[in-house]
Structures are given as C-alpha cells and as structure tokens.
Enzyme design. Structure first.
Site, PDB file in Angstrom:
ATOM      1  N   ALA A  86      48.422  67.145  69.075  1.00  0.00           N
ATOM      2  CA  ALA A  86      46.323  66.964  68.737  1.00  0.00           C
ATOM      3  C   ALA A  86      45.485  66.945  69.475  1.00  0.00           C
ATOM      4  O   ALA A  86      44.618  67.629  68.966  1.00  0.00           O
ATOM      5  CB  ALA A  86      46.788  64.974  68.308  1.00  0.00           C
ATOM      6  N   GLU A  87      45.757  66.918  70.823  1.00  0.00           N
ATOM      7  CA  GLU A  87      45.237  67.487  71.763  1.00  0.00           C
ATOM      8  C   GLU A  87      44.844  67.765  72.659  1.00  0.00           C
ATOM      9  O   GLU A  87      45.913  67.143  73.374  1.00  0.00           O
ATOM     10  CB  GLU A  87      43.936  66.284  71.979  1.00  0.00           C
ATOM     11  CG  GLU A  87      42.886  66.076  70.460  1.00  0.00           C
ATOM     12  CD  GLU A  87      43.239  65.788  69.315  1.00  0.00           C
ATOM     13  OE1 GLU A  87      42.078  65.327  68.158  1.00  0.00           O
ATOM     14  OE2 GLU A  87      44.083  64.415  69.224  1.00  0.00           O
ATOM     15  N   THR A  88      44.627  69.014  73.795  1.00  0.00           N
ATOM     16  CA  THR A  88      44.295  68.911  74.940  1.00  0.00           C
ATOM     17  C   THR A  88      43.126  68.615  75.275  1.00  0.00           C
ATOM     18  O   THR A  88      42.282  69.418  74.981  1.00  0.00           O
ATOM     19  CB  THR A  88      45.132  70.486  74.960  1.00  0.00           C
ATOM     20  OG1 THR A  88      46.189  70.538  74.711  1.00  0.00           O
ATOM     21  CG2 THR A  88      45.156  71.208  76.703  1.00  0.00           C
ATOM     22  N   HIS A 137      43.499  59.037  73.119  1.00  0.00           N
ATOM     23  CA  HIS A 137      44.208  59.343  73.646  1.00  0.00           C
ATOM     24  C   HIS A 137      44.424  60.418  74.431  1.00  0.00           C
ATOM     25  O   HIS A 137      45.408  60.334  75.676  1.00  0.00           O
ATOM     26  CB  HIS A 137      45.314  59.479  72.993  1.00  0.00           C
ATOM     27  CG  HIS A 137      45.935  60.706  71.893  1.00  0.00           C
ATOM     28  ND1 HIS A 137      45.002  61.614  71.030  1.00  0.00           N
ATOM     29  CD2 HIS A 137      46.925  61.374  72.728  1.00  0.00           C
ATOM     30  CE1 HIS A 137      45.576  63.023  71.018  1.00  0.00           C
ATOM     31  NE2 HIS A 137      46.357  63.230  71.955  1.00  0.00           N
TER      32      HIS A 137
END
Length: 272
Positions: free
Chosen positions: A46-48, A78
């Site tokens: 979802a994210e880096t 997160h």
C-alpha cells in the site's frame, strides 16, 4: 541500499498493514521522484516510506515521504509507524522522532510496552448528504456520511452494524467517483468486550489500493467520529480487512494519538 518490509498495527508477522521502509542515511535529500515511484511500484505494498536525516536544531529530525504503487500521498499512518519502528530497532534514532512531511511535522514516540504512538492532526469532519449512487457502489445503505477534509480525502460512511462491514464487497470502479482517495466504511462494535469499540474497512481505488489492510490516517477521522458518539476520548478500532489490525486512539485537542505495534518481516538489499 537496505530495504525492509514491516507489518504495522500488529504484534505478529503476516498481519496488519505491510509497508516498505528505506532509510536514506547517507543522503541529505531525496532521490529523483521517478526512482522513488519505481521502488514503490516494485515493492507493491500500500505504501513505501522513504526517509533521510535532517540537520540538527531544526523543527524535525527526519524528512519522510510516502508512495503507493501509483502515486505519492500526503499522509500515511501505518508507514510512519513502520518507519519509526525501523529507526528505533536499528538504532538510527533514539527516543521520540519528528518527521517533516507534506502534512506538517508528525511525531512518533516509542513506548515501554513496545508500542509506538503517532501524533497526527485530527481530520476535519463535515456531515454531508449521502451521494447519489454510493449505496449501490458500496453494497450497503449508509446511515450517515462525512467528508474527512483535504488531509485524509475520504468519504466516511457509517453502516448499520459490524456484520455489514465484514460482508462488504463494493464495486470499486463505481466507488472511486465519490471521493479523492476512497471510502471508509465503519460501524459500532457489536461486543465491546472483545477489546475494540468500532470496526472499519477502507477502500482506496483512486490511489491504486483496492482495500487497505490497516489505515492510520483513516483513524484520524474515525477517532473523533466515534468519540463523539460513544462519549469517550480513548477508543480502539478494529480494521476488519483479511489481514486485520487494531489501532488505539486518543484525542488531544486537535490532535489524534494513534498507537500500535510493528514487526519487521523482511530485511534485504535493493540493488537497482
């Protein structure tokens, strides 16, 4: 360069929300945006998160940016938790850490029990009329709708009960038309004795994430929404995605304190 995958808002591997984390310790600026986006697409979570150290004496200790596989985002809970976890466990930073981000300075503080508390701005909730077609797109009839403001960019929808949240199978293409980022579906917990006060699921098709496993930024909206209805400033939310995770929330003025744990599951080297 070293890259880690961290499961956030969980105390066990393969649960919570995974994030890529890169500490750019030997840099005083971020690499080219196209490279950052390519790494995020390769990681495909979802994210880096990408972070580098800032000079001493400023308002923040590290600069922090977040990328989905499709785009850069203005706020991510997160991946901030995951980054603070890596800084703390690697010894790169001790004690509370201040991140300079597109959403201002965000603070993360490790606790003695192993959790980390994030200090984020509370979302500005504005009740809105139920948009035409959103019930059909969601697959359930909402009881109430709120705009969550520019930092979060979601439409928050309260549905009838916890079972409805668990059963949702939305039309993501249709849902994408109703907000900048996506939709938060939520309901009161059926049995608060199970250790949580409300449940949620988050669908973000506009940023390349069909369903986000556990969303810190969404809880900056969920915390004030449910605190007003339940009459308490401290609550626990269960995000009822297949991976699942819990976010402990506390309101402090116009700030939302979000607490959870994190686990590093992969520690490797990026060769490109």
């Amino acid at each position: 360069m070293r890259i880690r995958i961290v499961d956030a808002f969980t105390d066990r591997p393969f649960a919570g929300n995974p994030a890529g984390v890169m500490l750019l310790e030997d840099r005083d600026a971020f690499p080219d945006d196209s490279w950052l986006q390519s790494v995020a697409l390769e990681v495909n979570h979802a994210e880096t998160a990408f972070t580098h150290r800032l000079p001493e004496g400023g308002e923040a200790d590290w600069a922090l940016r977040w990328f989905t596989p499709a785009m850069e985002v203005a706020m991510c809970g997160h991946a901030t938790l995951a980054t603070a976890h890596v800084l703390h466990t690697s010894g790169a930073h001790k004690g509370p850490v201040r991140f300079a981000t597109r959403s201002g300075v965000l603070r993360a503080e490790p606790r003695e029990d192993g959790s980390i508390t994030l200090d984020f701005p509370t979302a500005r909730l504005t009740p809105v009329d139920l948009p035409e077609g959103v019930a059909e797109a969601l697959g359930a009839e909402p009881r109430a709708a709120c705009d969550t403001g520019p930092n979060v960019g979601d439409l928050l929808l309260e549905v009838a009960d916890e079972k409805t949240v668990h059963a949702l199978a939305p039309d993501l293409k249709a849902l994408a038309a109703h907000s900048a980022r996506g939709v938060i579906a939520t309901a009161r917990a059926e049995d608060p004795g199970r250790g949580y006060d409300f449940v949620s699921r988050c669908f973000f098709p506009n940023v390349g994430i069909d369903e986000d496993p556990v969303t810190g930024s969404a809880h900056t909206a969920l915390a004030p929404y449910w605190s007003e209805r339940l009459g308490r400033t401290e609550l626990t939310g269960l995000q009822a995605s297949p991976r699942s995770g819990r976010v402990h929330t506390k309101l402090r003025g116009d700030r939302a304190l979000l607490s959870g744990r994190a686990v590093t599951v992969i520690d490797g080297e990026l060769l490109a």
